[in-house]
Design a protein around this motif. Structure first.
Motif, PDB file in Angstrom:
ATOM      1  N   GLU A   1       0.845  -1.194   0.000  1.00 15.97           N
ATOM      2  CA  GLU A   1       0.000   0.000   0.000  1.00 15.97           C
ATOM      3  C   GLU A   1       0.883   1.247   0.000  1.00 15.97           C
ATOM      4  OE1 GLU A   1      -3.176   2.256   2.951  1.00 15.97           O
ATOM      5  OE2 GLU A   1      -2.983   0.059   3.039  1.00 15.97           O
ATOM      6  N   GLU A   2       0.704   2.117  -0.997  1.00 11.58           N
ATOM      7  CA  GLU A   2       1.496   3.345  -1.078  1.00 11.58           C
ATOM      8  C   GLU A   2       1.064   4.318   0.014  1.00 11.58           C
ATOM      9  OE1 GLU A   2       2.253   7.060  -4.172  1.00 11.58           O
ATOM     10  OE2 GLU A   2       1.581   5.110  -4.965  1.00 11.58           O
ATOM     11  N   ILE A   3       2.050   4.893   0.738  1.00  8.16           N
ATOM     12  CA  ILE A   3       1.709   5.788   1.848  1.00  8.16           C
ATOM     13  C   ILE A   3       2.274   7.195   1.675  1.00  8.16           C
ATOM     14  CG2 ILE A   3       1.478   3.926   3.523  1.00  8.16           C
ATOM     15  CD1 ILE A   3       4.267   4.678   4.566  1.00  8.16           C
ATOM     16  N   GLY A   4       3.104   7.435   0.635  1.00  8.15           N
ATOM     17  CA  GLY A   4       3.612   8.786   0.445  1.00  8.15           C
ATOM     18  C   GLY A   4       4.924   8.809  -0.325  1.00  8.15           C
ATOM     19  N   THR A   5       5.382  10.028  -0.618  1.00  5.82           N
ATOM     20  CA  THR A   5       6.591  10.230  -1.420  1.00  5.82           C
ATOM     21  C   THR A   5       7.416  11.376  -0.850  1.00  5.82           C
ATOM     22  OG1 THR A   5       5.479   9.453  -3.437  1.00  5.82           O
ATOM     23  CG2 THR A   5       7.449  10.802  -3.730  1.00  5.82           C
ATOM     24  N   PHE A   6       8.738  11.234  -0.878  1.00  5.16           N
ATOM     25  CA  PHE A   6       9.629  12.372  -0.630  1.00  5.16           C
ATOM     26  C   PHE A   6      10.571  12.478  -1.817  1.00  5.16           C
ATOM     27  CE2 PHE A   6      11.411   8.642   1.435  1.00  5.16           C
ATOM     28  CZ  PHE A   6      12.779   8.694   1.228  1.00  5.16           C
ATOM     29  N   TYR A   7      11.138  13.660  -2.006  1.00  4.98           N
ATOM     30  CA  TYR A   7      11.766  13.975  -3.286  1.00  4.98           C
ATOM     31  C   TYR A   7      13.274  14.178  -3.179  1.00  4.98           C
ATOM     32  CZ  TYR A   7       6.901  14.560  -4.521  1.00  4.98           C
ATOM     33  OH  TYR A   7       5.560  14.328  -4.720  1.00  4.98           O
ATOM     34  N   ALA A   8      13.908  14.165  -4.374  1.00  2.00           N
ATOM     35  CA  ALA A   8      15.344  14.382  -4.569  1.00  2.00           C
ATOM     36  C   ALA A   8      16.127  13.074  -4.402  1.00  2.00           C
ATOM     37  CB  ALA A   8      15.893  15.443  -3.616  1.00  2.00           C
ATOM     38  N   GLN A   9      17.273  13.035  -5.067  1.00  3.09           N
ATOM     39  CA  GLN A   9      18.192  11.920  -4.863  1.00  3.09           C
ATOM     40  C   GLN A   9      18.797  12.081  -3.472  1.00  3.09           C
ATOM     41  OE1 GLN A   9      20.591  12.435  -8.515  1.00  3.09           O
ATOM     42  NE2 GLN A   9      20.030  10.320  -9.017  1.00  3.09           N
ATOM     43  N   VAL A  10      18.683  11.057  -2.658  1.00  2.00           N
ATOM     44  CA  VAL A  10      19.049  11.195  -1.248  1.00  2.00           C
ATOM     45  C   VAL A  10      19.970  10.060  -0.806  1.00  2.00           C
ATOM     46  CG1 VAL A  10      16.892  12.367  -0.650  1.00  2.00           C
ATOM     47  CG2 VAL A  10      17.026   9.868  -0.485  1.00  2.00           C
ATOM     48  N   LEU A  11      20.673  10.338   0.276  1.00  2.00           N
ATOM     49  CA  LEU A  11      21.340   9.305   1.057  1.00  2.00           C
ATOM     50  C   LEU A  11      20.514   9.116   2.318  1.00  2.00           C
ATOM     51  CD1 LEU A  11      25.057  10.503   0.752  1.00  2.00           C
ATOM     52  CD2 LEU A  11      23.929   8.688  -0.565  1.00  2.00           C
ATOM     53  N   LEU A  12      20.353   7.869   2.746  1.00  5.38           N
ATOM     54  CA  LEU A  12      19.516   7.584   3.908  1.00  5.38           C
ATOM     55  C   LEU A  12      20.359   7.096   5.087  1.00  5.38           C
ATOM     56  CD1 LEU A  12      16.497   5.690   2.257  1.00  5.38           C
ATOM     57  CD2 LEU A  12      16.651   8.109   2.881  1.00  5.38           C
TER      58      LEU A  12
ATOM     59  N   GLN B   1      13.671  14.387   8.135  1.00  6.90           N
ATOM     60  CA  GLN B   1      13.372  13.188   8.914  1.00  6.90           C
ATOM     61  C   GLN B   1      12.107  12.561   8.349  1.00  6.90           C
ATOM     62  OE1 GLN B   1      13.392  13.724  13.141  1.00  6.90           O
ATOM     63  NE2 GLN B   1      13.370  11.531  13.547  1.00  6.90           N
ATOM     64  N   ILE B   2      12.222  11.303   7.929  1.00  5.34           N
ATOM     65  CA  ILE B   2      11.112  10.581   7.309  1.00  5.34           C
ATOM     66  C   ILE B   2      10.567   9.567   8.314  1.00  5.34           C
ATOM     67  CG2 ILE B   2      10.381   9.206   5.331  1.00  5.34           C
ATOM     68  CD1 ILE B   2      11.486  11.983   4.610  1.00  5.34           C
ATOM     69  N   THR B   3       9.312   9.730   8.683  1.00  2.25           N
ATOM     70  CA  THR B   3       8.691   8.820   9.647  1.00  2.25           C
ATOM     71  C   THR B   3       7.332   8.372   9.119  1.00  2.25           C
ATOM     72  OG1 THR B   3       7.693  10.675  10.858  1.00  2.25           O
ATOM     73  CG2 THR B   3       9.853   9.910  11.612  1.00  2.25           C
ATOM     74  N   MET B   4       6.719   7.481   9.851  1.00  8.39           N
ATOM     75  CA  MET B   4       5.392   6.984   9.488  1.00  8.39           C
ATOM     76  C   MET B   4       4.514   7.020  10.726  1.00  8.39           C
ATOM     77  SD  MET B   4       4.420   3.245   7.926  1.00  8.39           S
ATOM     78  CE  MET B   4       2.723   2.682   7.805  1.00  8.39           C
ATOM     79  N   GLN B   5       3.336   7.620  10.580  1.00 10.04           N
ATOM     80  CA  GLN B   5       2.410   7.735  11.706  1.00 10.04           C
ATOM     81  C   GLN B   5       0.987   7.524  11.218  1.00 10.04           C
ATOM     82  OE1 GLN B   5       2.721  11.416  13.825  1.00 10.04           O
ATOM     83  NE2 GLN B   5       1.300  10.800  15.436  1.00 10.04           N
ATOM     84  N   ASP B   6       0.282   6.603  11.877  1.00  5.91           N
ATOM     85  CA  ASP B   6      -1.112   6.300  11.521  1.00  5.91           C
ATOM     86  C   ASP B   6      -1.265   5.990  10.033  1.00  5.91           C
ATOM     87  OD1 ASP B   6      -1.886   6.783  14.162  1.00  5.91           O
ATOM     88  OD2 ASP B   6      -2.177   8.915  13.789  1.00  5.91           O
ATOM     89  N   GLY B   7      -0.296   5.242   9.508  1.00  9.76           N
ATOM     90  CA  GLY B   7      -0.384   4.818   8.116  1.00  9.76           C
ATOM     91  C   GLY B   7      -0.053   5.884   7.095  1.00  9.76           C
ATOM     92  N   THR B   8       0.493   7.018   7.548  1.00  6.12           N
ATOM     93  CA  THR B   8       0.808   8.120   6.642  1.00  6.12           C
ATOM     94  C   THR B   8       2.274   8.504   6.765  1.00  6.12           C
ATOM     95  OG1 THR B   8      -1.439   8.986   6.902  1.00  6.12           O
ATOM     96  CG2 THR B   8       0.199  10.476   5.955  1.00  6.12           C
ATOM     97  N   LEU B   9       2.900   8.827   5.634  1.00  8.58           N
ATOM     98  CA  LEU B   9       4.296   9.252   5.641  1.00  8.58           C
ATOM     99  C   LEU B   9       4.398  10.682   6.169  1.00  8.58           C
ATOM    100  CD1 LEU B   9       6.987   7.926   4.668  1.00  8.58           C
ATOM    101  CD2 LEU B   9       6.827   9.415   2.667  1.00  8.58           C
TER     102      LEU B   9
END
Length: 212
Positions: A133-144, A167-175
């Motif tokens: 299930e897709e929950i969201g997108t963040f942009y740019a070429q990144v290092l994690l 900071q990329i997190t997930m809360q209540d099924g949403t990015l």
């Protein structure tokens, strides 16, 4: 004289019977009190047992809820169709990684793709038994990197020659995405990094899907 003796004897018997009756009543009351005390103790014990049983059932249910999410994970079955779809559209240059953003025991899929810096995207999918299930997108070429506070990931990019950390997190099924203002770079480094990188691999590398 005989009448007087008979009368005294009768009175003595009556008093004796009254004494026995009082004693019997007292014994009966004592027995009743003991019975009530015993029943009360038994009731308390039963109540404590029921309370413990409820607690055990609750703990078991909560544990079962967590285990049901993580038992029998099949990342290949859930995520491989998603990767194959990207591969058909963009070829073999797609990158991906997996990381448990919400710490529920099941890793999320992060697909990194684009044709240039301007249109690069990182789309995140969460694991569901019925399918990704897709929950969201963040942009740019990144290092994690693993976030310093243990909550999600740091996505490090350079836009207009300026380092940026999200900071990329997930809360209540949403990015969720939030800029990190105080991320410190190491001496001599232009961009943030720490000792816990999360590496992307090419879509042709299926090793991550074999993890449990």
């Amino acid at each position: 004289m005989k009448k007087l003796a008979v009368t005294l004897l009768s009175a003595a018997m009556v008093l004796s019977l009254m004494g026995c009756t009082d004693q019997s009543a007292e014994e009966k009351n004592d027995n009743t009190d003991k019975t009530v005390q015993t029943e009360t103790k038994d009731t308390v014990k039963e109540s404590e047992t029921d309370s413990n049983a409820v607690t055990e059932v609750t703990e078991t249910t909560e544990q079962s809820g967590t285990d049901s999410k993580t038992q029998g994970l099949d990342y290949a079955a859930v995520y491989e169709p998603v990767l194959e779809n990207y591969r058909e559209q963009y070829g073999d240059d797609i990158l991906y990684t997996m990381y448990d953003l919400d710490e529920d025991g099941a890793k999320e899929l992060i697909v990194s793709y684009g044709t240039c810096m301007a249109d690069w995207e990182n789309t995140v999918y969460t694991y569901e038994a019925s399918g990704a299930e897709e929950i969201g997108t963040f942009y740019a070429q990144v290092l994690l990197y693993q976030a310093e506070d243990g909550n999600g990931l740091y996505a490090v990019s350079g836009q207009m020659d300026e380092p940026r950390v999200e900071q990329i997190t997930m809360q209540d099924g949403t990015l969720q995405k939030q800029n990190v203002e105080n991320a410190q770079t190491e001496e001599g480094e232009d961009y943030y990094k720490n000792d816990h990188p999360v590496e992307f691999v090419k879509i042709t590398d299926q090793s991550l899907l074999e993890q449990k």
